[in-house]
Design an enzyme around this catalytic site. Structure first.
Site, PDB file in Angstrom:
ATOM      1  N   ARG A  14       2.320  -9.658  -0.776  1.00 41.38           N
ATOM      2  CA  ARG A  14       2.489  -8.522  -1.691  1.00 41.38           C
ATOM      3  C   ARG A  14       3.445  -7.281  -1.215  1.00 41.38           C
ATOM      4  NH1 ARG A  14      -3.348  -5.746  -1.678  1.00 41.38           N
ATOM      5  NH2 ARG A  14      -2.582  -3.713  -2.048  1.00 41.38           N
ATOM      6  N   ARG A  32     -15.796   1.616  -1.543  1.00 41.86           N
ATOM      7  CA  ARG A  32     -15.440   0.420  -0.582  1.00 41.86           C
ATOM      8  C   ARG A  32     -15.356   0.471   1.013  1.00 41.86           C
ATOM      9  NH1 ARG A  32      -9.928  -2.566  -1.651  1.00 41.86           N
ATOM     10  NH2 ARG A  32      -8.944  -1.017  -0.206  1.00 41.86           N
ATOM     11  N   HIS A  65       0.807  -1.414   0.208  1.00 41.98           N
ATOM     12  CA  HIS A  65      -0.045  -0.032  -0.128  1.00 41.98           C
ATOM     13  C   HIS A  65       1.062   1.204  -0.139  1.00 41.98           C
ATOM     14  CE1 HIS A  65      -3.353  -2.562   0.497  1.00 41.98           C
ATOM     15  NE2 HIS A  65      -4.053  -1.784  -0.263  1.00 41.98           N
ATOM     16  N   ARG A  72     -11.029   4.157  -1.494  1.00 42.01           N
ATOM     17  CA  ARG A  72     -10.303   3.079  -0.408  1.00 42.01           C
ATOM     18  C   ARG A  72     -10.721   3.925   0.935  1.00 42.01           C
ATOM     19  NH1 ARG A  72      -5.919   1.899  -4.224  1.00 42.01           N
ATOM     20  NH2 ARG A  72      -5.714  -0.389  -4.313  1.00 42.01           N
ATOM     21  N   GLU A  86     -10.837 -11.039  -4.696  1.00 41.64           N
ATOM     22  CA  GLU A  86      -9.603 -10.981  -4.372  1.00 41.64           C
ATOM     23  C   GLU A  86      -9.131 -12.099  -3.370  1.00 41.64           C
ATOM     24  OE1 GLU A  86      -8.913  -7.091  -2.651  1.00 41.64           O
ATOM     25  OE2 GLU A  86     -10.807  -7.221  -1.294  1.00 41.64           O
ATOM     26  N   ASN A 133      -4.701  -6.987  -6.882  1.00 33.14           N
ATOM     27  CA  ASN A 133      -3.441  -7.255  -6.049  1.00 33.14           C
ATOM     28  C   ASN A 133      -3.423  -8.250  -4.787  1.00 33.14           C
ATOM     29  OD1 ASN A 133      -2.952  -4.741  -7.277  1.00 33.14           O
ATOM     30  ND2 ASN A 133      -3.975  -3.620  -5.604  1.00 33.14           N
ATOM     31  N   ASP A 134      -4.646  -8.341  -4.276  1.00 34.05           N
ATOM     32  CA  ASP A 134      -4.927  -9.445  -3.202  1.00 34.05           C
ATOM     33  C   ASP A 134      -5.059 -10.826  -3.945  1.00 34.05           C
ATOM     34  OD1 ASP A 134      -4.424  -8.356  -0.911  1.00 34.05           O
ATOM     35  OD2 ASP A 134      -6.321  -7.158  -0.938  1.00 34.05           O
ATOM     36  N   CYS A 179      -9.873  -3.217 -10.589  1.00 32.40           N
ATOM     37  CA  CYS A 179      -9.537  -2.038  -9.749  1.00 32.40           C
ATOM     38  C   CYS A 179      -8.308  -2.210  -9.127  1.00 32.40           C
ATOM     39  CB  CYS A 179     -10.686  -1.482  -8.589  1.00 32.40           C
ATOM     40  SG  CYS A 179     -10.669  -2.643  -7.232  1.00 32.40           S
TER      41      CYS A 179
HETATM   42  C1  PEP Z   1      -6.604  -5.202  -4.526  1.00 27.63           C
HETATM   43  O1  PEP Z   1      -6.399  -5.954  -3.810  1.00 27.63           O
HETATM   44  O2  PEP Z   1      -6.314  -5.579  -5.764  1.00 27.63           O
HETATM   45  C2  PEP Z   1      -7.253  -4.026  -4.236  1.00 27.63           C
HETATM   46  C3  PEP Z   1      -7.644  -3.102  -5.254  1.00 27.63           C
HETATM   47  O3  PEP Z   1      -7.422  -3.601  -3.034  1.00 27.63           O
HETATM   48  P1  PEP Z   1      -6.207  -3.115  -2.055  1.00 27.63           P
HETATM   49  O4  PEP Z   1      -4.955  -2.933  -2.981  1.00 27.63           O
HETATM   50  O5  PEP Z   1      -6.568  -1.921  -1.359  1.00 27.63           O
HETATM   51  O6  PEP Z   1      -6.034  -4.229  -1.308  1.00 27.63           O
HETATM   52 MG    MG Z   2      -7.320  -5.757  -1.949  1.00 26.49          MG
END
Ligand code: PEP
Ligand code: MG
Length: 592
Positions: free
Chosen positions: A483, A346, A202, A309, A449, A472-473, A520
């Protein structure tokens, strides 16, 4: 001496400036720029703290019992000597005068300089005096905090200044927690370098949202780079060049100008609709962290917010949660700023590398929770805190009276969670009705995710209006790769066949069920993946506003039908990246 450090590139472009080192252990110290007019009073604040600590140490000495070991008195003398040494407060004064750092920042900057000098000493006894120096600095910081009634300086007090004409500053740290990154978002840094982190940690995501060059996962940049060193950040390749030669500097200044020209060229696409060569209209939405980011989304030509977010509203508050009213105002501000375009909010996604407390991701990972990425995060936390959850939902629903809002739930893995959410929504709407508070229809969506959600999507779809794929997740959990951990960053692979299959099947199942689907995660904003996602049938992308122009450019050159034809070969390939690059290259040649 010039040298290079290598890391993971997370935000493109070239930044050139002077290093500002922020030690993660002291990350709780406020870092902000003071108004030049306040330099004398800031110096006085530091000097008052020195006098206060001197009094403390003197009285400790006086009150020392007769039988106290002789070394104790000697130690206090050492502390007094360090306190009055010009190398500490004299140099701190220089940081305040020359760089306009606040007194705490100036003091910790000077501590960094001196700590390194101690580290390099041959003599064991002298080297160990570093701990004494740290104790003295801690006392000074404590005295300053006490003078302010223990109040920490929050982001609101960060002074915005026009640094035109002054050397740009680049932040160097072992680690920066996302909460601290948010403070720096309103600050003046032109680039970031950290020892820790991965491409989709993040901290990296916030750096990317600021659209300034950043390199993470360098492992040792904060140890090798010194305060005020001249540094080049190459955010495209992940190289950091320290004390560059004049020739290298000139080369990078040239590249910097080139990339600014390229950005200006792409910015002209702002008002061009994102339509493929074969006439498919693509929605390009924005990812935002705060309502104020909505302006950049509109400016970049976004047709909505695909991911707000909301957890960033919960950070930097010393443990206190935002009230319903405060949240309502924030969501309303975002909706109004988007002028009728949809805003996907979200619900709070804290945990993993986004702790509520101001801990670094590393501290959280190693000291506080067994396995935070798999712990009580996101919807799990919301369901465990029902009154907090209802409060957030009420605020979101109330804001729906001012524009189009979509509600997005993070980290769903169980049907029982959806049932609980639907039940909570019924109660929330009942409460609003009882209070006579207006709201309109809000679409409900879940994030895909966790692999379980992707695999059982046909069971989830009947209960929701839309889905959003958080790559991402999804990558993190499919490949079992943290990650945020640079040690396994090389295994974090969006091109992994299992990842591609989960994304492709989620998109096609949602479309077949007539539900809207977006991506996203960071893949959506990386133009390298645009053709692939179009081939999979994706028509809604959500990304940082700064990424919209380059993704749009690819869309304008793409033929979605031809791309789709290449998909089966890519999904069944042992090397999907190579197969895709050959197939898409042939596709674009045919198009010319
Ligand atoms: C993701 O996991 O791809 C996502 C968009 O949420 P975050 O990056 O905030 O975990
Ligand atoms: Mg996520």
């Amino acid at each position: 001496m010039s040298f290079q450090v290598f890391g993971i590139p997370v935000s493109r472009g070239v930044a050139i400036g002077r290093a500002v080192l922020v030690a993660s252990s002291r990350v709780d110290v406020a870092h902000y720029f003071i108004d030049p007019a306040h330099v004398p009073s800031e110096i006085k604040r530091a000097l008052r703290a020195r006098d206060e600590v001197a009094r403390e140490l003197e009285s400790l000495k006086e009150d020392m019992p007769e039988d106290a070991p002789h070394e104790l008195a000697a130690l206090l003398d050492v502390h007094l000597m360090l306190l009055h040494d010009e190398a500490l407060l004299g140099a701190t004064r220089q940081w305040i005068v020359e760089r306009h750092y606040n007194a705490e920042w100036a003091l910790s900057a000077q501590l960094e300089v001196l700590a390194r000098q101690f580290d390099e000493m041959e003599d064991d006894y002298l080297r160990e005096r570093k701990a004494d120096l740290e104790q003295v600095v801690e006392r000074l910081l404590g005295a300053m905090a006490a003078e302010q009634g223990g109040a920490k300086v929050g982001a609101a007090q960060v002074v915005q200044r026009d640094f035109a004409g002054e050397d740009p500053l680049l932040l160097v740290a072992a680690d920066i927690a996302p909460a601290d990154m948010m403070q720096f978002k309103r600050s003046v840094f032109h680039g970031f370098i950290t020892d820790i982190g991965g491409k989709t940690s993040h901290t990296a995501i916030v750096a990317r949202s600021m659209d300034i060059p950043a390199v993470v996962g360098t492992r040792e940049a904060s140890r090798l780079i010194r305060q005020d060193d001249w540094v080049i950040i190459d955010g495209d390749s992940g190289v950091v060049i320290v004390n560059p030669s004049p020739i290298v500097l000139e080369e990078y200044r040239f590249r910097q100008r080139q990339s600014e020209l390229e950005r200006a060229r792409l910015a002209r696409l702002r008002h061009t609709p994102a339509v493929t060569l074969d006439g498919e209209r693509i929605e390009l939405h924005a990812n935002i962290e705060l309502p104020a980011d909505a302006a950049a989304a509109v400016e970049a030509g976004a047709t909505g917010v695909g991911l707000f977010r909301s957890e960033f509203l919960f950070m930097n508050r010393d443990g206190e949660l935002p009230s319903e009213e405060e949240q309502f105002q924030a969501y309303k501000a975002a909706v109004e700023a988007m002028k009728g375009m949809p805003v996907t909010i979200r619900t709070v996604d804290v945990g993993a590398d986004k702790p509520l407390e101001r801990l670094s991701a590393n501290e959280l990972r190693h000291e506080h929770v067994l396995n935070p990425a798999m712990g009580l995060r996101a919807i799990r936390w919301s369901l465990a805190e029902p009154s907090m959850f209802r409060q957030q939902l009420r605020a979101i629903y109330r804001a729906s009276a001012f524009g189009k809002i979509r509600l997005l739930i993070p980290m769903v893995a169980h049907l029982s969670e959806i049932r609980q959410i639907l039940d909570t929504l019924r109660r929330v709407k009942q409460q609003l009705d009882d209070n006579g508070q207006p709201y309109t229809q809000v679409e409900l969506g879940v994030m895909i995710e966790i692999p379980a959600a992707a695999v059982m999507l046909p069971l989830l779809l009947p209960h929701v209006d839309f889905v959003s794929i958080g790559t991402n997740d999804l990558i993190q959990y499919t490949l079992a790769i943290d990650r945020a951990d640079e040690a396994v960053a090389h295994l974090y692979d969006p091109w992994h066949p299992a990842v591609l299959q989960l994304i492709a099947s989620s998109i096609s199942q949602a479309r077949a069920a007539g539900k809207s689907v977006s991506v996203c995660g960071e893949m959506a904003g990386d133009a390298v993946f645009t053709d692939l996602l179009l081939a999979m049938g994706l028509r809604n992308f959500s990304m940082h506003p700064s990424q919209i122009p380059s993704v749009k450019q690819r869309i304008l050159r793409a033929d979605s039908q031809k791309l789709k034809a290449a998909l089966p070969a890519i999904l069944s390939s042992e090397d999907p990246e190579k197969t895709a690059s050959l197939a898409f290259a042939a596709n674009s040649q045919r198009m010319h």
